[in-house]
Design an enzyme around this catalytic site. Sequence first.
Site, PDB file in Angstrom:
ATOM      1  N   GLY A 132      47.651  26.553   6.273  1.00 55.36           N
ATOM      2  CA  GLY A 132      48.953  26.445   5.623  1.00 55.36           C
ATOM      3  C   GLY A 132      50.086  26.446   6.632  1.00 55.36           C
ATOM      4  N   SER A 166      44.744  20.063   4.605  1.00 56.22           N
ATOM      5  CA  SER A 166      43.414  19.460   4.542  1.00 56.22           C
ATOM      6  C   SER A 166      42.441  20.349   3.779  1.00 56.22           C
ATOM      7  CB  SER A 166      42.881  19.206   5.949  1.00 56.22           C
ATOM      8  OG  SER A 166      43.699  18.303   6.653  1.00 56.22           O
ATOM      9  N   GLU A 249      42.261  24.431  18.080  1.00 52.02           N
ATOM     10  CA  GLU A 249      42.018  23.210  17.310  1.00 52.02           C
ATOM     11  C   GLU A 249      41.692  22.032  18.225  1.00 52.02           C
ATOM     12  OE1 GLU A 249      44.190  20.652  13.745  1.00 52.02           O
ATOM     13  OE2 GLU A 249      45.429  21.813  15.122  1.00 52.02           O
ATOM     14  N   SER A 372      53.358  14.765  15.511  1.00 49.48           N
ATOM     15  CA  SER A 372      53.636  13.345  15.726  1.00 49.48           C
ATOM     16  C   SER A 372      53.719  13.021  17.214  1.00 49.48           C
ATOM     17  CB  SER A 372      54.952  12.959  15.049  1.00 49.48           C
ATOM     18  OG  SER A 372      56.046  13.567  15.727  1.00 49.48           O
TER      19      SER A 372
END
Length: 393
Positions: A132, A166, A249, A372
Amino acid sequence: MDLTYSAQDDAFRGEVRDWLEDSLSGDFAGLRGRGGPGREHEAYEERLAWDRHLAASGWTCLGWPPEHGGRGLGLLQQVIFHEEYAKADAPARVNHLGEELLGPTLIAFGTQEQRDRFLPRIVAVEELWCQGYSEPGAGSDLASVSTRARLEDDTWVIDGQKVWTSLAHLSDWCFVLARTEPGSTRHAGLSYLLVPMDQDGVEVRPIEQLTGTSEFNEVFFDGARTEASLVVGEPGDGWKVAMATLGFERGVSTIGQQIGFARELDAVVELARRNGAIEDPAIQDRVTRAHMGLEVMRLNALRTLAGSGTGSQGPEASIAKLLWGSWHRGLGELAMEVAGGPSLTAQGPPYDLDPFQRLFLFSRADTLYGGSNEIQRTIISERVLGLPREQKA
């Protein structure tokens, strides 16, 4: 970095390869190649059973210390496992967020009570997690999160919205970055909370993607509750913990991701040979550049992982994200150019996509999610190269 493998490493590679060959048969024979970006709906229950089979055989959480349920394997052996897993075309995992992100975060920052409560269930694939972080007004600019949590007696009460979450519709728990200090801004006053998803105060709404599937979700917290003890690190230290999670990650599992990329590139080249597109010098040039880019990604990932010594990365991980996001989006564009006119129509009703169409459509998001390209360039310039910080309006 020394990229040579020892005899022990080669023996381990053989062990992994043999186990995968034996296990991806029988009940699991049909799972090769199933799942993955744009195909996350495929054989979900069967892939969950596969993950639990991995756990029962000792192939989950390989790099975790043995005292936390892992095998304590070194970085190189973890890389070997992910390489062989991808080469075997084994199915996409359903436990990635728990095993690769939250688990290492709890090992680094969690209390003993939190580790005892959650780590065994992650190892056994008994509880699934989602992340989250992003919000409608705080995507790549994560420090702008506005989801709030207040402490009432022994309970955190959470209100706000997360987006692009996700697998939230399949998850039991969510690690949530929320603002817990009224009046705080940016990186200050944030906390990292562990929140159960199965409660009245949590609503999940799937987001239909260009591929026609719904990996991503909106998540609404309206008076959602979690125990006061389920804050990771100290209240107000959430930014530090959240950044550590992002470092995990972009760890060793990215090596396996690149093997998958190589398989996709091979499929594009094979299509070009079948339909004659490979005779076009421009296509030949782009294929050559794609092969070169893939090798650059691999060597960069190995170098940065070896330099960290932990399988986690710092701000240098933004280089890898920038590389693979742009490369993979370019591969999707190359696939459409090679396919030519047939790429413009679905293969059947109502919206049956072939692998190349799915690759193209899903990879449009690769330069956006997870930070991004623009944000990655800012991080590289400021935190890796030490250039002056961008002036905020």
